[in-house]
Design a protein around this motif. Structure first.
Motif, PDB file in Angstrom:
ATOM      1  N   LYS A 150     -72.887  21.360 -13.113  1.00  0.00           N
ATOM      2  CA  LYS A 150     -71.804  22.342 -13.127  1.00  0.00           C
ATOM      3  C   LYS A 150     -72.218  23.587 -13.914  1.00  0.00           C
ATOM      4  CE  LYS A 150     -66.952  22.958 -14.264  1.00  0.00           C
ATOM      5  NZ  LYS A 150     -65.730  22.338 -14.734  1.00  0.00           N
ATOM      6  N   ARG A 151     -72.775  23.382 -15.096  1.00  0.00           N
ATOM      7  CA  ARG A 151     -73.134  24.509 -15.950  1.00  0.00           C
ATOM      8  C   ARG A 151     -74.177  25.417 -15.307  1.00  0.00           C
ATOM      9  NH1 ARG A 151     -76.373  24.656 -21.590  1.00  0.00           N
ATOM     10  NH2 ARG A 151     -76.014  26.855 -21.999  1.00  0.00           N
ATOM     11  N   TRP A 152     -75.179  24.820 -14.694  1.00  0.00           N
ATOM     12  CA  TRP A 152     -76.282  25.597 -14.121  1.00  0.00           C
ATOM     13  C   TRP A 152     -76.079  25.896 -12.642  1.00  0.00           C
ATOM     14  CZ3 TRP A 152     -79.187  27.969 -17.479  1.00  0.00           C
ATOM     15  CH2 TRP A 152     -79.274  27.453 -18.766  1.00  0.00           C
ATOM     16  N   GLN A 153     -74.949  25.446 -12.084  1.00  0.00           N
ATOM     17  CA  GLN A 153     -74.595  25.690 -10.684  1.00  0.00           C
ATOM     18  C   GLN A 153     -75.715  25.274  -9.732  1.00  0.00           C
ATOM     19  OE1 GLN A 153     -73.404  29.841 -10.748  1.00  0.00           O
ATOM     20  NE2 GLN A 153     -71.338  29.272 -11.336  1.00  0.00           N
ATOM     21  N   VAL A 154     -76.139  24.003  -9.881  1.00  0.00           N
ATOM     22  CA  VAL A 154     -77.151  23.431  -9.003  1.00  0.00           C
ATOM     23  C   VAL A 154     -76.595  22.155  -8.390  1.00  0.00           C
ATOM     24  CG1 VAL A 154     -79.123  24.418 -10.238  1.00  0.00           C
ATOM     25  CG2 VAL A 154     -78.249  22.185 -10.930  1.00  0.00           C
ATOM     26  N   THR A 162     -86.658  29.668 -10.398  1.00  0.00           N
ATOM     27  CA  THR A 162     -87.670  29.819 -11.447  1.00  0.00           C
ATOM     28  C   THR A 162     -87.233  29.216 -12.781  1.00  0.00           C
ATOM     29  OG1 THR A 162     -86.838  32.025 -11.932  1.00  0.00           O
ATOM     30  CG2 THR A 162     -88.711  31.870 -10.429  1.00  0.00           C
ATOM     31  N   LYS A 163     -85.953  29.108 -13.014  1.00  0.00           N
ATOM     32  CA  LYS A 163     -85.459  28.456 -14.230  1.00  0.00           C
ATOM     33  C   LYS A 163     -85.017  27.051 -13.846  1.00  0.00           C
ATOM     34  CE  LYS A 163     -83.218  30.591 -17.542  1.00  0.00           C
ATOM     35  NZ  LYS A 163     -82.160  31.308 -18.284  1.00  0.00           N
ATOM     36  N   VAL A 164     -85.792  26.065 -14.250  1.00  0.00           N
ATOM     37  CA  VAL A 164     -85.531  24.686 -13.839  1.00  0.00           C
ATOM     38  C   VAL A 164     -84.878  23.911 -14.977  1.00  0.00           C
ATOM     39  CG1 VAL A 164     -86.572  22.538 -13.031  1.00  0.00           C
ATOM     40  CG2 VAL A 164     -87.486  24.737 -12.262  1.00  0.00           C
ATOM     41  N   VAL A 165     -83.820  23.219 -14.652  1.00  0.00           N
ATOM     42  CA  VAL A 165     -83.140  22.339 -15.591  1.00  0.00           C
ATOM     43  C   VAL A 165     -83.433  20.925 -15.126  1.00  0.00           C
ATOM     44  CG1 VAL A 165     -80.906  21.658 -16.534  1.00  0.00           C
ATOM     45  CG2 VAL A 165     -81.332  24.046 -15.934  1.00  0.00           C
ATOM     46  N   ALA A 166     -83.881  20.083 -16.046  1.00  0.00           N
ATOM     47  CA  ALA A 166     -84.240  18.713 -15.697  1.00  0.00           C
ATOM     48  C   ALA A 166     -83.544  17.742 -16.648  1.00  0.00           C
ATOM     49  CB  ALA A 166     -85.754  18.533 -15.772  1.00  0.00           C
ATOM     50  N   VAL A 167     -83.506  16.486 -16.243  1.00  0.00           N
ATOM     51  CA  VAL A 167     -82.959  15.419 -17.078  1.00  0.00           C
ATOM     52  C   VAL A 167     -84.021  14.333 -17.223  1.00  0.00           C
ATOM     53  CG1 VAL A 167     -80.561  15.869 -16.437  1.00  0.00           C
ATOM     54  CG2 VAL A 167     -81.897  14.258 -15.085  1.00  0.00           C
ATOM     55  N   THR A 168     -83.804  13.443 -18.161  1.00  0.00           N
ATOM     56  CA  THR A 168     -84.709  12.310 -18.355  1.00  0.00           C
ATOM     57  C   THR A 168     -84.099  11.069 -17.701  1.00  0.00           C
ATOM     58  OG1 THR A 168     -83.713  11.573 -20.432  1.00  0.00           O
ATOM     59  CG2 THR A 168     -85.458  13.262 -20.576  1.00  0.00           C
ATOM     60  N   PRO A 169     -84.869  10.014 -17.537  1.00  0.00           N
ATOM     61  CA  PRO A 169     -84.327   8.802 -16.921  1.00  0.00           C
ATOM     62  C   PRO A 169     -83.126   8.204 -17.650  1.00  0.00           C
ATOM     63  CG  PRO A 169     -86.712   8.726 -16.884  1.00  0.00           C
ATOM     64  CD  PRO A 169     -86.327   9.916 -17.727  1.00  0.00           C
ATOM     65  N   VAL A 170     -82.997   8.442 -18.946  1.00  0.00           N
ATOM     66  CA  VAL A 170     -81.883   7.850 -19.697  1.00  0.00           C
ATOM     67  C   VAL A 170     -80.675   8.777 -19.825  1.00  0.00           C
ATOM     68  CG1 VAL A 170     -83.364   6.251 -20.968  1.00  0.00           C
ATOM     69  CG2 VAL A 170     -82.875   8.515 -21.924  1.00  0.00           C
ATOM     70  N   THR A 171     -80.718   9.941 -19.206  1.00  0.00           N
ATOM     71  CA  THR A 171     -79.574  10.856 -19.241  1.00  0.00           C
ATOM     72  C   THR A 171     -78.378  10.208 -18.549  1.00  0.00           C
ATOM     73  OG1 THR A 171     -81.058  12.766 -19.191  1.00  0.00           O
ATOM     74  CG2 THR A 171     -78.754  13.163 -18.628  1.00  0.00           C
ATOM     75  N   GLY A 172     -77.228  10.304 -19.166  1.00  0.00           N
ATOM     76  CA  GLY A 172     -76.018   9.676 -18.647  1.00  0.00           C
ATOM     77  C   GLY A 172     -75.357  10.454 -17.527  1.00  0.00           C
ATOM     78  N   PHE A 173     -74.533   9.747 -16.763  1.00  0.00           N
ATOM     79  CA  PHE A 173     -73.814  10.309 -15.616  1.00  0.00           C
ATOM     80  C   PHE A 173     -73.050  11.579 -15.981  1.00  0.00           C
ATOM     81  CE2 PHE A 173     -70.008  10.778 -13.064  1.00  0.00           C
ATOM     82  CZ  PHE A 173     -70.464  10.635 -11.775  1.00  0.00           C
ATOM     83  N   LYS A 174     -72.269  11.524 -17.047  1.00  0.00           N
ATOM     84  CA  LYS A 174     -71.440  12.681 -17.418  1.00  0.00           C
ATOM     85  C   LYS A 174     -72.297  13.878 -17.797  1.00  0.00           C
ATOM     86  CE  LYS A 174     -67.279  10.209 -18.728  1.00  0.00           C
ATOM     87  NZ  LYS A 174     -66.270   9.966 -19.754  1.00  0.00           N
ATOM     88  N   ASP A 175     -73.420  13.637 -18.479  1.00  0.00           N
ATOM     89  CA  ASP A 175     -74.310  14.738 -18.844  1.00  0.00           C
ATOM     90  C   ASP A 175     -74.983  15.345 -17.610  1.00  0.00           C
ATOM     91  OD1 ASP A 175     -73.746  14.556 -21.572  1.00  0.00           O
ATOM     92  OD2 ASP A 175     -75.324  13.067 -21.894  1.00  0.00           O
TER      93      ASP A 175
END
Length: 101
Positions: free
Chosen positions: A33-37, A14-27
């Motif tokens: 790791k942080r959200w354990q997904v 239910t709590k979704v973490v997403a990234v954008t197309p320009v998000t870098g590899f390390k991020d």
């Protein structure tokens, strides 16, 4: 009594973490790791899902970090070797994303 089939609501996060197309590899790796997904949706605009970056998409970059693949290995694993040089979600993600309501 017959069992009721599961719905998406029964198994989804239910709590979704997403990234954008320009998000870098390390991020991306840090967010996983942080959200354990093990995967993150890649969204653009008003939350339109355009792809998914999973741990499997990140592995080739780590695998070929120390040494590049040989010519035969490059030919056998074109998709993986292409992702090995990628730095942003748009190049790492699996697309198209298959979504359901």
């Amino acid at each position: 009594m017959t069992p009721t089939p599961y719905t998406v609501a029964d198994v989804m996060t239910t709590k979704v973490v997403a990234v954008t197309p320009v998000t870098g590899f390390k991020d991306i790796a840090a967010a996983m790791k942080r959200w354990q997904v093990t995967a993150l949706p890649v969204v653009e605009g008003e939350g339109h899902v355009v792809g998914v970056v999973s741990e499997a998409d990140l592995l080739p970059k780590e695998e070929f970090h120390e040494h590049g693949p040989g010519m035969i290995e490059q030919m056998r694993r074109l998709g993986d070797t292409a992702k090995a040089g990628s730095r942003r979600a748009e190049d790492l993600m699996t697309t198209p994303a298959v979504t359901i309501r």
